[in-house]
Design a protein around this motif. Sequence first.
Motif, mmCIF file in Angstrom:
data_model
loop_
_atom_site.group_PDB
_atom_site.id
_atom_site.type_symbol
_atom_site.label_atom_id
_atom_site.label_comp_id
_atom_site.label_asym_id
_atom_site.label_seq_id
_atom_site.Cartn_x
_atom_site.Cartn_y
_atom_site.Cartn_z
ATOM 1 N N PRO A 249 46.985 41.485 50.637
ATOM 2 C CA PRO A 249 47.099 40.499 49.555
ATOM 3 C C PRO A 249 46.173 40.749 48.366
ATOM 4 N N MET A 250 44.945 41.234 48.607
ATOM 5 C CA MET A 250 44.048 41.512 47.477
ATOM 6 C C MET A 250 44.577 42.666 46.640
ATOM 7 N N LEU A 251 45.163 43.649 47.300
ATOM 8 C CA LEU A 251 45.773 44.766 46.576
ATOM 9 C C LEU A 251 46.903 44.259 45.695
ATOM 10 N N THR A 252 47.731 43.376 46.228
ATOM 11 C CA THR A 252 48.831 42.826 45.434
ATOM 12 C C THR A 252 48.296 42.130 44.185
ATOM 13 N N ALA A 253 47.211 41.382 44.346
ATOM 14 C CA ALA A 253 46.640 40.636 43.217
ATOM 15 C C ALA A 253 46.124 41.566 42.128
ATOM 16 N N VAL A 254 45.356 42.602 42.497
ATOM 17 C CA VAL A 254 44.793 43.484 41.464
ATOM 18 C C VAL A 254 45.867 44.390 40.872
ATOM 19 N N HIS A 255 46.867 44.754 41.674
ATOM 20 C CA HIS A 255 47.986 45.538 41.128
ATOM 21 C C HIS A 255 48.692 44.742 40.040
ATOM 22 N N ASP A 256 48.982 43.477 40.322
ATOM 23 C CA ASP A 256 49.676 42.650 39.339
ATOM 24 C C ASP A 256 48.812 42.440 38.093
ATOM 25 N N ARG A 257 47.498 42.265 38.279
ATOM 26 C CA ARG A 257 46.608 42.077 37.141
ATOM 27 C C ARG A 257 46.542 43.340 36.287
ATOM 28 N N MET A 258 46.496 44.525 36.929
ATOM 29 C CA MET A 258 46.464 45.773 36.171
ATOM 30 C C MET A 258 47.783 46.004 35.447
ATOM 31 N N ALA A 259 48.884 45.635 36.080
ATOM 32 C CA ALA A 259 50.188 45.761 35.425
ATOM 33 C C ALA A 259 50.233 44.881 34.175
ATOM 34 N N GLU A 260 49.700 43.662 34.253
ATOM 35 C CA GLU A 260 49.628 42.771 33.100
ATOM 36 C C GLU A 260 48.771 43.391 31.993
ATOM 37 N N THR A 261 47.695 44.068 32.393
ATOM 38 C CA THR A 261 46.803 44.714 31.421
ATOM 39 C C THR A 261 47.549 45.784 30.638
ATOM 40 N N VAL A 262 48.299 46.606 31.346
ATOM 41 C CA VAL A 262 49.074 47.664 30.693
ATOM 42 C C VAL A 262 50.171 47.065 29.816
ATOM 43 N N GLU A 263 50.853 46.054 30.332
ATOM 44 C CA GLU A 263 51.928 45.405 29.572
ATOM 45 C C GLU A 263 51.390 44.731 28.309
ATOM 46 N N ALA A 264 50.114 44.339 28.335
ATOM 47 C CA ALA A 264 49.491 43.705 27.168
ATOM 48 C C ALA A 264 49.045 44.720 26.118
ATOM 49 N N GLY A 265 49.357 45.989 26.330
ATOM 50 C CA GLY A 265 49.021 47.024 25.357
ATOM 51 C C GLY A 265 47.661 47.653 25.532
ATOM 52 N N MET A 266 47.041 47.451 26.700
ATOM 53 C CA MET A 266 45.704 47.996 26.939
ATOM 54 C C MET A 266 45.722 49.174 27.908
ATOM 55 N N GLY A 267 46.858 49.846 28.034
ATOM 56 C CA GLY A 267 46.978 50.957 28.970
ATOM 57 C C GLY A 267 46.042 52.117 28.683
ATOM 58 N N ASP A 268 45.668 52.312 27.405
ATOM 59 C CA ASP A 268 44.771 53.408 27.035
ATOM 60 C C ASP A 268 43.307 52.988 27.011
ATOM 61 N N ARG A 269 43.019 51.725 27.295
ATOM 62 C CA ARG A 269 41.629 51.274 27.355
ATOM 63 C C ARG A 269 41.109 51.454 28.778
ATOM 64 N N ASP A 270 39.796 51.326 28.929
ATOM 65 C CA ASP A 270 39.214 51.456 30.260
ATOM 66 C C ASP A 270 39.829 50.417 31.190
#
Length: 292
Positions: A249-270
């Motif tokens: 479950p923790m993996l699912t949570a951080v995966h979804d949060r990272m996906a949101e980060t990329v979708e928000a246009g921050m894929g090239d940021r740290d």
Amino acid sequence: MDIGMIGLGAMGRAMARNLAQAGHTVRAWNRSGGSDEGVTMVASPVDVFQSDAVLTMLSDDSVIRSVLLEPGVLKQAKPGLVHVVMSTISVAFARELVALHEAAGIDYVSAPVLGRPDVAAKGELNVLAAGAPHALTKVRPMLDVVSKRVWDMGADAPAANAAKIACNMMITMAIEAMAEAVVLTEANGLSRDQFFDLILNTLFGCRSYQVYSANIAAGQYEPGFKASLGLKDLRLAAEAAEQAGRSLPMLTAVHDRMAETVEAGMGDRDWSAMATLTIGPNAPARSSGPCL
């Protein structure tokens, strides 16, 4: 030692330079061309595979497949060569590589690394190495050059890939943990500097917390390890969990949060930029002070 190198990004270039400075003969091929002092650039991956050992630092499974497998490079390799894959790849693909190298009559070692380009430049990576003992012994001198420590993960090469994926998964969990802690502490009048000074000097005084707390404290997420690559690694972790028949479950949570980060246009940021989605982009950011 006659060493071949494929992939001269920030990490690969640093490793190639250190190997050359240590007195090894280094020949390299890079998809985007380029050169480096002390490194002989060659025309093709086949030329690289005429070395005693080859290190590849390519971004993912698909690139390794297109550069090495589809053109049949392994079948044209020098007899007795050891191929060391230092990329973060899937466990399933590592198992496929073991079988393909065995069929080609050459040795295979998985040796993903822990560390960023600045650590690679200093020759202080942590190398997670797994493969046949005789192959590990042969390549140990060059792994020692690029590393602070070589961690023996055993004879089953994919074990090293599972360990690397698990480590990256845990780093993202640490980033999210710090972001959520900031929400609680700042809401109650405690600055990020004060809180991070506490945790770095008590419970969590390790490099991942040191590096990423500094980013969160300053609210600055300049490219280090890109969020898009972090999402790739979390996808690999999810695939490995599915193959193991387990729910994380923790993996699912951080995966979804990272996906949101990329979708928000921050894929090239740290990848620590994922903290902004929890803290909020308008939350006050303070200088990193003692957490550095």
